[in-house]
Design a protein around this motif. Structure first.
Motif, mmCIF file in Angstrom:
data_model
loop_
_atom_site.group_PDB
_atom_site.id
_atom_site.type_symbol
_atom_site.label_atom_id
_atom_site.label_comp_id
_atom_site.label_asym_id
_atom_site.label_seq_id
_atom_site.Cartn_x
_atom_site.Cartn_y
_atom_site.Cartn_z
ATOM 1 N N GLY A 199 0.795 -1.265 0.052
ATOM 2 C CA GLY A 199 0.043 -0.002 0.027
ATOM 3 C C GLY A 199 0.932 1.009 -0.036
ATOM 4 O O GLY A 199 1.954 1.176 0.837
ATOM 5 N N LEU A 200 0.667 2.390 -0.865
ATOM 6 C CA LEU A 200 1.187 3.504 -1.004
ATOM 7 C C LEU A 200 0.553 4.537 -0.820
ATOM 8 O O LEU A 200 -0.798 4.500 -0.963
ATOM 9 C CB LEU A 200 1.938 3.552 -2.311
ATOM 10 N N PRO A 201 0.931 5.944 -0.677
ATOM 11 C CA PRO A 201 0.237 6.999 -0.619
ATOM 12 C C PRO A 201 -0.477 7.246 -2.045
ATOM 13 O O PRO A 201 -0.124 6.977 -3.042
ATOM 14 C CB PRO A 201 1.168 8.061 -0.418
ATOM 15 N N GLU A 202 -1.582 8.051 -1.641
ATOM 16 C CA GLU A 202 -2.569 8.634 -2.814
ATOM 17 C C GLU A 202 -1.798 9.542 -3.641
ATOM 18 O O GLU A 202 -1.139 10.362 -3.021
ATOM 19 C CB GLU A 202 -3.991 8.818 -2.334
ATOM 20 N N PRO A 203 -2.053 10.017 -4.599
ATOM 21 C CA PRO A 203 -1.208 10.764 -5.331
ATOM 22 C C PRO A 203 -1.815 12.365 -5.110
ATOM 23 O O PRO A 203 -2.925 12.233 -4.355
ATOM 24 C CB PRO A 203 -1.714 10.832 -6.855
ATOM 25 N N GLY A 204 -1.058 13.293 -5.056
ATOM 26 C CA GLY A 204 -1.413 14.635 -4.633
ATOM 27 C C GLY A 204 -1.229 15.081 -3.437
ATOM 28 O O GLY A 204 -1.446 16.307 -2.997
ATOM 29 N N LEU A 205 -1.041 14.353 -2.251
ATOM 30 C CA LEU A 205 -0.778 14.894 -0.890
ATOM 31 C C LEU A 205 0.479 14.834 -0.515
ATOM 32 O O LEU A 205 1.097 13.359 -0.528
ATOM 33 C CB LEU A 205 -1.796 13.812 -0.055
ATOM 34 N N GLY A 206 1.191 15.661 -0.332
ATOM 35 C CA GLY A 206 2.595 15.699 0.284
ATOM 36 C C GLY A 206 3.562 15.858 -1.273
ATOM 37 O O GLY A 206 3.052 15.965 -2.253
ATOM 38 N N ALA A 207 4.719 15.547 -0.621
ATOM 39 C CA ALA A 207 5.793 15.540 -1.793
ATOM 40 C C ALA A 207 5.701 14.508 -2.841
ATOM 41 O O ALA A 207 5.191 13.493 -2.458
ATOM 42 C CB ALA A 207 7.303 15.795 -1.113
ATOM 43 N N GLU A 208 6.309 14.847 -3.953
ATOM 44 C CA GLU A 208 6.019 13.771 -5.078
ATOM 45 C C GLU A 208 7.097 12.614 -4.674
ATOM 46 O O GLU A 208 7.965 12.677 -4.045
ATOM 47 C CB GLU A 208 6.255 14.237 -6.238
ATOM 48 N N ILE A 209 6.567 11.337 -5.067
ATOM 49 C CA ILE A 209 7.374 10.241 -4.517
ATOM 50 C C ILE A 209 8.149 9.435 -5.770
ATOM 51 O O ILE A 209 7.606 9.606 -6.872
ATOM 52 C CB ILE A 209 6.479 9.025 -4.124
ATOM 53 N N ALA A 210 9.583 9.023 -5.794
ATOM 54 C CA ALA A 210 10.110 8.373 -6.787
ATOM 55 C C ALA A 210 9.580 7.077 -6.700
ATOM 56 O O ALA A 210 10.283 6.129 -6.137
ATOM 57 C CB ALA A 210 11.549 8.680 -6.693
ATOM 58 N N ARG A 211 8.773 6.866 -7.404
ATOM 59 C CA ARG A 211 8.040 5.399 -7.338
ATOM 60 C C ARG A 211 8.822 4.282 -7.642
ATOM 61 O O ARG A 211 8.906 3.060 -6.820
ATOM 62 C CB ARG A 211 6.819 5.339 -8.374
ATOM 63 N N GLU A 212 9.451 4.154 -8.521
ATOM 64 C CA GLU A 212 10.501 3.060 -8.932
ATOM 65 C C GLU A 212 11.450 2.742 -8.284
ATOM 66 O O GLU A 212 11.853 1.658 -7.709
ATOM 67 C CB GLU A 212 11.031 3.248 -10.607
ATOM 68 N N PRO A 213 12.326 3.966 -7.796
ATOM 69 C CA PRO A 213 13.344 3.568 -6.927
ATOM 70 C C PRO A 213 12.845 3.187 -5.607
ATOM 71 O O PRO A 213 13.426 2.125 -4.821
ATOM 72 C CB PRO A 213 14.003 5.147 -6.471
ATOM 73 N N LEU A 214 11.623 3.468 -5.185
ATOM 74 C CA LEU A 214 11.026 3.048 -3.967
ATOM 75 C C LEU A 214 10.738 1.555 -4.077
ATOM 76 O O LEU A 214 11.151 0.800 -3.064
ATOM 77 C CB LEU A 214 9.731 3.874 -3.381
ATOM 78 N N LEU A 215 10.080 1.162 -5.121
ATOM 79 C CA LEU A 215 9.792 -0.341 -5.262
ATOM 80 C C LEU A 215 10.575 -1.060 -5.416
ATOM 81 O O LEU A 215 10.989 -2.278 -4.890
ATOM 82 C CB LEU A 215 8.648 -0.218 -6.583
ATOM 83 N N SER A 216 11.791 -0.765 -6.090
ATOM 84 C CA SER A 216 12.962 -1.348 -6.329
ATOM 85 C C SER A 216 13.761 -1.570 -4.886
ATOM 86 O O SER A 216 14.253 -2.751 -4.749
ATOM 87 C CB SER A 216 13.952 -0.730 -7.248
ATOM 88 N N ALA A 217 13.761 -0.692 -4.216
ATOM 89 C CA ALA A 217 14.461 -0.808 -2.937
ATOM 90 C C ALA A 217 13.710 -1.833 -1.856
ATOM 91 O O ALA A 217 14.409 -2.601 -1.230
ATOM 92 C CB ALA A 217 14.676 0.501 -2.111
ATOM 93 N N LEU A 218 12.359 -1.766 -1.998
ATOM 94 C CA LEU A 218 11.601 -2.476 -0.851
ATOM 95 C C LEU A 218 11.486 -3.937 -1.437
ATOM 96 O O LEU A 218 11.266 -4.946 -0.589
ATOM 97 C CB LEU A 218 10.352 -1.836 -0.768
ATOM 98 N N ALA A 219 11.373 -4.114 -2.875
ATOM 99 C CA ALA A 219 11.227 -5.500 -3.340
ATOM 100 C C ALA A 219 12.604 -5.886 -3.685
ATOM 101 O O ALA A 219 12.517 -7.318 -3.996
ATOM 102 C CB ALA A 219 10.527 -5.308 -4.713
ATOM 103 N N ARG A 220 13.560 -5.411 -3.318
ATOM 104 C CA ARG A 220 14.953 -5.933 -3.602
ATOM 105 C C ARG A 220 15.140 -6.539 -4.704
ATOM 106 O O ARG A 220 15.533 -7.790 -5.193
ATOM 107 C CB ARG A 220 15.274 -7.335 -2.563
ATOM 108 N N ARG A 221 14.685 -5.651 -5.726
ATOM 109 C CA ARG A 221 14.929 -6.049 -7.129
ATOM 110 C C ARG A 221 16.396 -6.016 -7.729
ATOM 111 O O ARG A 221 16.672 -5.103 -8.325
ATOM 112 C CB ARG A 221 13.968 -5.410 -8.211
ATOM 113 N N ASP A 222 17.170 -6.703 -7.429
ATOM 114 C CA ASP A 222 18.627 -6.518 -7.570
ATOM 115 C C ASP A 222 19.165 -7.882 -8.154
ATOM 116 O O ASP A 222 18.560 -8.777 -8.206
ATOM 117 C CB ASP A 222 19.261 -6.044 -6.294
ATOM 118 N N PRO A 223 20.339 -8.028 -8.664
ATOM 119 C CA PRO A 223 21.010 -9.150 -9.135
ATOM 120 C C PRO A 223 21.000 -10.419 -8.156
ATOM 121 O O PRO A 223 20.536 -11.181 -8.598
ATOM 122 C CB PRO A 223 22.373 -8.911 -9.499
#
Length: 365
Positions: free
Chosen positions: A91-115
């Motif tokens: 679950g993530l923030p809804e658009p438009g409230l607060g500062a903009e989120i860098a979505r892809e870096p966030l998802l990559s970091a949490l999902a451990r999408r690394d080699p």
């Protein structure tokens, strides 16, 4: 009675960097509200509930990554026995409230999408879905995870969680400019907060087979939409929340008896009190009598999407408020409503959970 078992918890909040610390602080009534360097239109410091170990200059995305990683680390041992990556529903923030989120870096970091993760490293996660619905995002993720578990698409376990932060300088300035924060310009405002939380869900019977103790059981989840949400700036009619409560009341498992407590993911604005009171009166048969209510704003301020998993974890750990028959555990109704957007409505979600006493007793059924 069937229901997905909660077999792991991971939390990171301003009042505790682990599930144990957070829940102990909440039981003790602790909060961490402090002034920040951001000034509002009246020249006063904007107060926030934020994790003190994070750099005050960090961006919203950076704060969310650190909060999310800490919470996920708390439950990693639960999934290390799996042969591959655990599916992650976020679950993530809804658009438009607060500062903009860098979505892809966030998802990559949490999902451990690394080699290493792609090579099949244990303890890693595979992103199964991201739900940008604010305080309702966790419930949308929970509903999707349960559907996949029951259909056999998620393996024996699924990880469900949410993360949010409104404590970076950009978000604090945006909330101040919109006069949403609690201060001289808005005595009916909110204190910005942040939190991350995750639960590990197991199919009925899988927890016992894998030797995992059940902390509780999710009896039902319901989703809905509010046609006139907070952002519409009109009085709450609570149609969305009323419908969600009605759906749970009609669920054979979730509505079989009254809940013992209502756990709200909302901040302190009076709009949300009106919303709950109207939805409560229309669904009195599901509600505790007298009403027992705990709100995330008491401990976390407005933690946005991150409030729901924290409140679910707290619901599973709450002490009984009244005498119950032997073998019965307390039930709690956990709900969250997004701020929404004018003309687009707002998402609403809720679930009914039951504590460990009943969960353990049902493992063999």
């Amino acid at each position: 009675m069937s229901g997905e078992r909660v077999v792991g918890l991971g939390l990171c909040t301003p009042v505790g960097t682990t599930a144990e610390m957070t829940l102990a602080s909440m039981r003790a009534g602790l909060a961490r509200f402090a002034e920040t360097s951001v000034r509002d239109g009246a020249g006063q410091p904007v107060r926030a509930s934020r994790l003190s170990t994070l750099d005050p200059t960090s961006t919203r995305t950076e704060r969310m990554i650190e909060l999310g990683r800490a919470a996920l680390d708390g439950l990693r041992q639960r999934i290390e026995a799996l042969p591959g990556r655990a599916p992650l529903y976020l679950g993530l923030p809804e658009p438009g409230l607060g500062a903009e989120i860098a979505r892809e870096p966030l998802l990559s970091a949490l999902a451990r999408r690394d080699p290493a993760a792609r090579a099949g490293a244990r303890g890693a996660f595979e992103l199964a879905g991201a739900y940008e619905a604010g305080r309702a995002g966790f419930f949308e993720a929970l509903s999707a995870a349960i559907e996949d578990l029951r259909a056999g698409r998620a393996g024996p376990l699924a990880v469900v969680g949410a993360v949010d932060s409104l404590c970076d300088a950009g978000s604090l300035a945006a909330l101040s400019a919109a006069r949403l924060h609690l201060g001289a310009e808005n005595r009916d405002g909110r204190i910005p907060g942040e939190a991350a939380g995750f639960v590990v869900l197991a199919r009925p019977g899988a927890a016992a087979t894998m030797g995992l103790d059940a902390l509780g059981v999710v009896l039902g989840v319901a989703l809905g939409a509010e046609p006139a949400p907070f952002a519409s700036r009109v009085p709450s009619a609570a149609d969305g929340l009323t419908g969600v409560f009605r759906a749970l009341r009609g669920d054979a498992a979730a509505g079989a008896r009254r809940v013992d407590e209502v756990m709200s993911c909302q901040p302190g604005d009076s709009f949300w009190a009106t919303e709950l009171s109207r939805a409560y009166l229309r669904n009195a048969a599901l509600m505790p009598e007298p009403l027992a209510l705990s709100a995330a704003g008491e401990w976390l301020g407005d933690a946005g999407a991150g409030a729901a998993p924290v409140m679910l974890a707290a619901a599973l750990q709450r002490r009984r408020r009244r005498a119950l028959p032997p073998g019965q555990a307390p039930r709690a109704l956990v709900y969250g409503s997004a701020d929404g957007a004018p003309g687009r409505g707002g998402r609403v979600g809720a679930c009914v959970v039951e504590g460990a006493v009943a969960a353990r007793g049902r493992e063999e059924r």
